[in-house]
Structure formats: structure tokens, C-alpha cells
Enzyme design. Structure first.
Site, PDB file in Angstrom:
ATOM      1  N   ASP A 169      37.512  16.224  21.512  1.00 22.50           N
ATOM      2  CA  ASP A 169      36.813  16.469  20.104  1.00 22.50           C
ATOM      3  C   ASP A 169      37.424  16.130  18.914  1.00 22.50           C
ATOM      4  O   ASP A 169      38.926  16.350  19.026  1.00 22.50           O
ATOM      5  CB  ASP A 169      35.947  17.960  20.104  1.00 22.50           C
ATOM      6  CG  ASP A 169      35.368  18.320  21.234  1.00 22.50           C
ATOM      7  OD1 ASP A 169      34.568  17.429  21.971  1.00 22.50           O
ATOM      8  OD2 ASP A 169      35.709  19.243  21.908  1.00 22.50           O
ATOM      9  N   ASP A 208      33.701  12.455  23.294  1.00 26.01           N
ATOM     10  CA  ASP A 208      32.999  13.562  23.709  1.00 26.01           C
ATOM     11  C   ASP A 208      32.540  14.146  22.612  1.00 26.01           C
ATOM     12  O   ASP A 208      31.421  13.708  21.833  1.00 26.01           O
ATOM     13  CB  ASP A 208      34.135  14.820  24.375  1.00 26.01           C
ATOM     14  CG  ASP A 208      33.641  15.992  24.931  1.00 26.01           C
ATOM     15  OD1 ASP A 208      32.543  16.088  25.137  1.00 26.01           O
ATOM     16  OD2 ASP A 208      34.288  16.778  25.298  1.00 26.01           O
ATOM     17  N   ASP A 212      33.553  21.157  18.264  1.00 22.01           N
ATOM     18  CA  ASP A 212      33.062  22.115  19.100  1.00 22.01           C
ATOM     19  C   ASP A 212      33.638  23.516  18.705  1.00 22.01           C
ATOM     20  O   ASP A 212      34.848  23.610  18.303  1.00 22.01           O
ATOM     21  CB  ASP A 212      33.460  21.925  20.564  1.00 22.01           C
ATOM     22  CG  ASP A 212      32.608  20.838  21.375  1.00 22.01           C
ATOM     23  OD1 ASP A 212      31.592  20.259  20.335  1.00 22.01           O
ATOM     24  OD2 ASP A 212      32.916  20.378  22.329  1.00 22.01           O
ATOM     25  N   ARG A 264      23.062  17.747  19.931  1.00 20.15           N
ATOM     26  CA  ARG A 264      23.776  18.857  19.465  1.00 20.15           C
ATOM     27  C   ARG A 264      24.049  18.927  18.060  1.00 20.15           C
ATOM     28  O   ARG A 264      25.083  18.725  17.463  1.00 20.15           O
ATOM     29  CB  ARG A 264      25.106  18.673  20.103  1.00 20.15           C
ATOM     30  CG  ARG A 264      25.058  18.907  21.746  1.00 20.15           C
ATOM     31  CD  ARG A 264      26.366  18.706  22.375  1.00 20.15           C
ATOM     32  NE  ARG A 264      26.322  18.667  23.674  1.00 20.15           N
ATOM     33  CZ  ARG A 264      27.443  18.613  24.672  1.00 20.15           C
ATOM     34  NH1 ARG A 264      28.584  18.530  24.173  1.00 20.15           N
ATOM     35  NH2 ARG A 264      27.087  18.724  26.131  1.00 20.15           N
TER      36      ARG A 264
END
EC number: 4.2.2.2
Length: 379
Positions: A169, A208, A212, A264
Site C-alpha cells: 500500500d 493493492d 491501510d 473502500r
């Protein structure tokens, strides 16, 4: 050579130039020494990063070697400040050939008590990814181009038709407490997903996440940041079975822009997450990044959504505003979907109240505020 707080001597002529330089350095110093003032990052003693760093622990970096040296240097009891100039290519122009090669050369571990701040709107990290696994970290005024994994892996069990998945990420906050991410722009940048082709009948995904927050991370504020052109954007909580997350993953995201984000925005498990005054822009029919959903309500999550604005063509109800991923506690107050007030609350009570003071804008003021102030270069 890396020089702590080193400024190149200039031959200055004229009081005006001296005055302008003084003003510029003063403003820059204030940015680098700021502490978190909003959201969950103000709790648990607050988030100070390297705001009190000694002069010999303040670094100005302009390439990968200098950045890595500044991150690895001893920070002292009051931490460090790293001022990033211009575009830094962490690969030094040598493309990664394997995921293992990328893991070794691209990873940038951020020590505790660290502030990283871009010195101008051009400050950007490419071909690298940050890991914050220690407490008390601040990242501000920086563009992060989401990393591109050279070896995506096919998972036939991911979804009904299988999917390609990648590692890394742009920024991972893992197990760290007190992190402030402010005026940071996350983007796929030069490598959008339409350039990757297909295999096994599915798009070959080399990205990805963008940001996060997982594995017991806590007291995190994301403010006035931009998430642009990305599929799987912001995950808060990485597994339904992660017991270290219980009672943690307290995250605030406010006054941020989500533009052409497929999913997300964020997707939450377990955490007490406060989302307010964010602006989502997109379309369910976008050719590269079609909106699948905005906020994902996962197992154990307790989300308070407040006065957010979703301008996403193709959305008419709540299923794509708050998608059900095994959660049951979701409260929304005063948000707008394509100009209309819509009640997407699942719960009247979420079992917690923000412990910090804040004054949210009226929903009809959000789009203009975010457009004017969010992202790198607007601090």
C-alpha cells in the site's frame, strides 16, 4: 550527502528578497512543528511526531538515499523532522523485477516520533511505500503514488470469477498509535489500472491499497487528504478474526476528497470510525474506476458518518453508500447523496461518542471547502 537542517547559502541582494525568504522559512517551520489538533489523533496524549526535534535531528532530503538515511538515523529523545523536496524515486530509476525485489528496495519504515513534511506542492514519493509501525507519526503535504507490484498473484477463490491481487500500500499504519495524516494525496498517478491488461478473463491488478490501518493501530486522524484514481482504497482492519484489533482502530477521516475510488472509502472492521465532511466524486460507470460502494460496514465496525457529500452518478439508494460486509452498527447524520438528503443509518446508537471537540461544516459547504483545501500543496 545528507545534512541535518542544511540550507544552501544564497547570495541575497535587496531587502525584499530577504523578507520573502524569512516569511517562507517561518511558514515552513510552522508546518513541520505542528501537532494534531483534530480527531482521534488528539487523544491518548496527542500526536506530536517530531515537532520538538533538536536541530541536529532535522533533515532535508531530495533523493532516496537521503530519505532512507534520515529514516534510519538516531532520532534522539524528541524524534526527527524530515523535510522532503521535489519528486523522490525510491527505485533510483531501476525498475523492480520481482515482488521480493520491491519489498527489499521500496519499503520505507517510519520510526516513532517522526514528522515527514513536503516542502512544496511538488513533494512526491514514487516507487516506494511507507510503513508506520511505531507510535507518534505525522505525515503532511506529500503526494504518494501508489506502489505498482510487478508480480500480481492470481487467486481463483477471490470472488465468483477469481481475481488478481498485489502487495503493498502507499502507506500502511500497522500496530502504531497516534498517527496524523494531513494534506496527503494518494493516487495511482502515472500507472492507472487501464494500462495493465487482462489475464484469466480478469483485469490484471498491480495495485493493492492506498492507505491501510490495521493490526491494532489506534488513534489515527486523516484530514484534508485526497484519494484519487484507485480501486481498493482505505482498509481499516484487515481480518474478521484479528483479536488484537478489539477496542482499537479508532480513526477519524474528515474534509477529505475521494475521487474516482471504486471501493473502500473506507472499508471498516471493528473500529470506532468517524467520517465527516468528506466529498466523494465518481460514477458507477467510470471506465477505469467505477464506484462499487463508498463506505464498507464490516464485522464489529462502529461507524459514525456525518455530513458527508456523495456526488456519484448511478447511486440512488443506500446500498452503495454503506455496503454490508457483515457489520450491523452504522449511523449517518446529515449527509447528501447527489444533492439530496438521504438517511442510510442502520442504528440510532453506535455505542460511542467522539471524545474530542469538532465543528462540522453544513453539508452544502463541504464540496467547496474540500476543493479549496484538501490535498498536497494546499496547506
Amino acid at each position: 550527502m545528507l545534512k541535518p537542517h542544511g540550507l544552501t547559502p544564497l547570495a541575497l541582494t535587496g531587502g525584499i528578497l530577504v523578507s520573502l525568504l524569512s516569511v517562507s522559512l517561518s511558514a515552513h517551520a510552522e508546518i513541520a512543528t505542528d501537532v494534531a489538533t483534530t480527531g482521534w489523533a488528539t487523544q491518548n496524549g496527542g500526536t506530536k511526531g517530531g515537532s520538538r526535534a533538536a536541530a541536529n535531528n532535522i533533515y532535508t532530503v531530495k533523493n532516496a538515499a537521503e530519505l532512507k538515511a534520515a529514516l534510519a538515523a538516531s532520532g534522539g529523545s524528541n524524534g526527527r523532522i524530515i523535510k522532503e523536496r521535489g519528486v523522490i524515486d525510491v527505485s533510483d530509476g531501476k525498475p523492480y523485477t520481482k515482488t521480493s525485489d520491491m519489498k527489499q528496495r521500496a519499503r520505507l519504515d517510519i520510526p516513532g516520533k517522526t514528522t515527514i513534511v513536503g516542502t512544496s506542492s511538488s513533494a512526491e514519493i514514487r516507487e516506494g511505500f511507507f510503513y508506520a509501525k511505531e507510535n507518534d507519526v505525522i505525515i503532511r503535504n506529500l503526494t504518494i503514488e501508489n506502489p505498482w507490484d510487478p508480480e500480481p498473484v492470481w487467486d481463483p477463490e477471490d470472488g465468483s470469477a477469481g481475481n488478481w491481487n498485489s502487495e503493498y500500500d502507499g502507506l500502511t499504519v500497522e500496530g502504531a498509535s497516534n498517527v496524523w495524516i494531513d494534506h496527503v494525496t494518494f493516487t495511482d498517478g502515472r500507472r492507472t489500472d487501464d494500462q495493465n491488461g487482462t489475464a484469466n478473463g480478469r483485469p490484471k491488478q498491480h495495485h493493492d491499497g492506498a492507505l491501510d490501518v490495521k493490526n491494532g493501530a489506534n488513534y489515527v486522524t486523516i484530514s484534508y487528504s485526497v484519494f484519487r484514481n484507485h480501486e481498493k482504497n482505505n482498509l481499516i482492519g484487515s481480518s474478521d478474526s484479528k483479536t488484537p484489533d478489539d477496542g482499537k482502530l479508532k480513526v477519524t477521516n474528515h474534509n477529505s476528497l475521494f475521487e474516482n475510488i471504486s471501493s473502500r472509502g473506507p472499508r471498516v472492521r471493528v473500529g470506532q470510525v468517524h467520517l465527516y465532511n468528506n466529498h466523494h466524486i465518481g460514477s458507477t460507470t467510470h471506465k477505469v474506476y467505477p464506484c462499487v460502494y463508498a463506505q464498507g460496514v464490516g464485522k464489529g465496525s462502529k461507524i459514525f458518518s456525518e455530513r458527508n457529500v456523495l456526488d456519484i452518478s448511478g447511486i440512488s439508494g443506500c446500498s452503495k453508500v454503506a455496503a454490508d460486509y457483515g457489520g450491523s452498527v452504522y449511523r449517518d447524520s446529515g449527509s447528501l447523496v447527489n444533492g439530496s438528503v438521504i438517511s442510510c443509518s442502520w442504528s440510532t446508537s453506535i455505542g460511542w461518542t467522539p471524545p474530542y471537540s469538532y465543528t462540522p461544516l453544513a453539508a452544502d459547504k463541504v464540496a467547496a471547502d474540500v476543493k479549496a483545501k484538501a490535498g498536497a500543496g494546499k496547506i
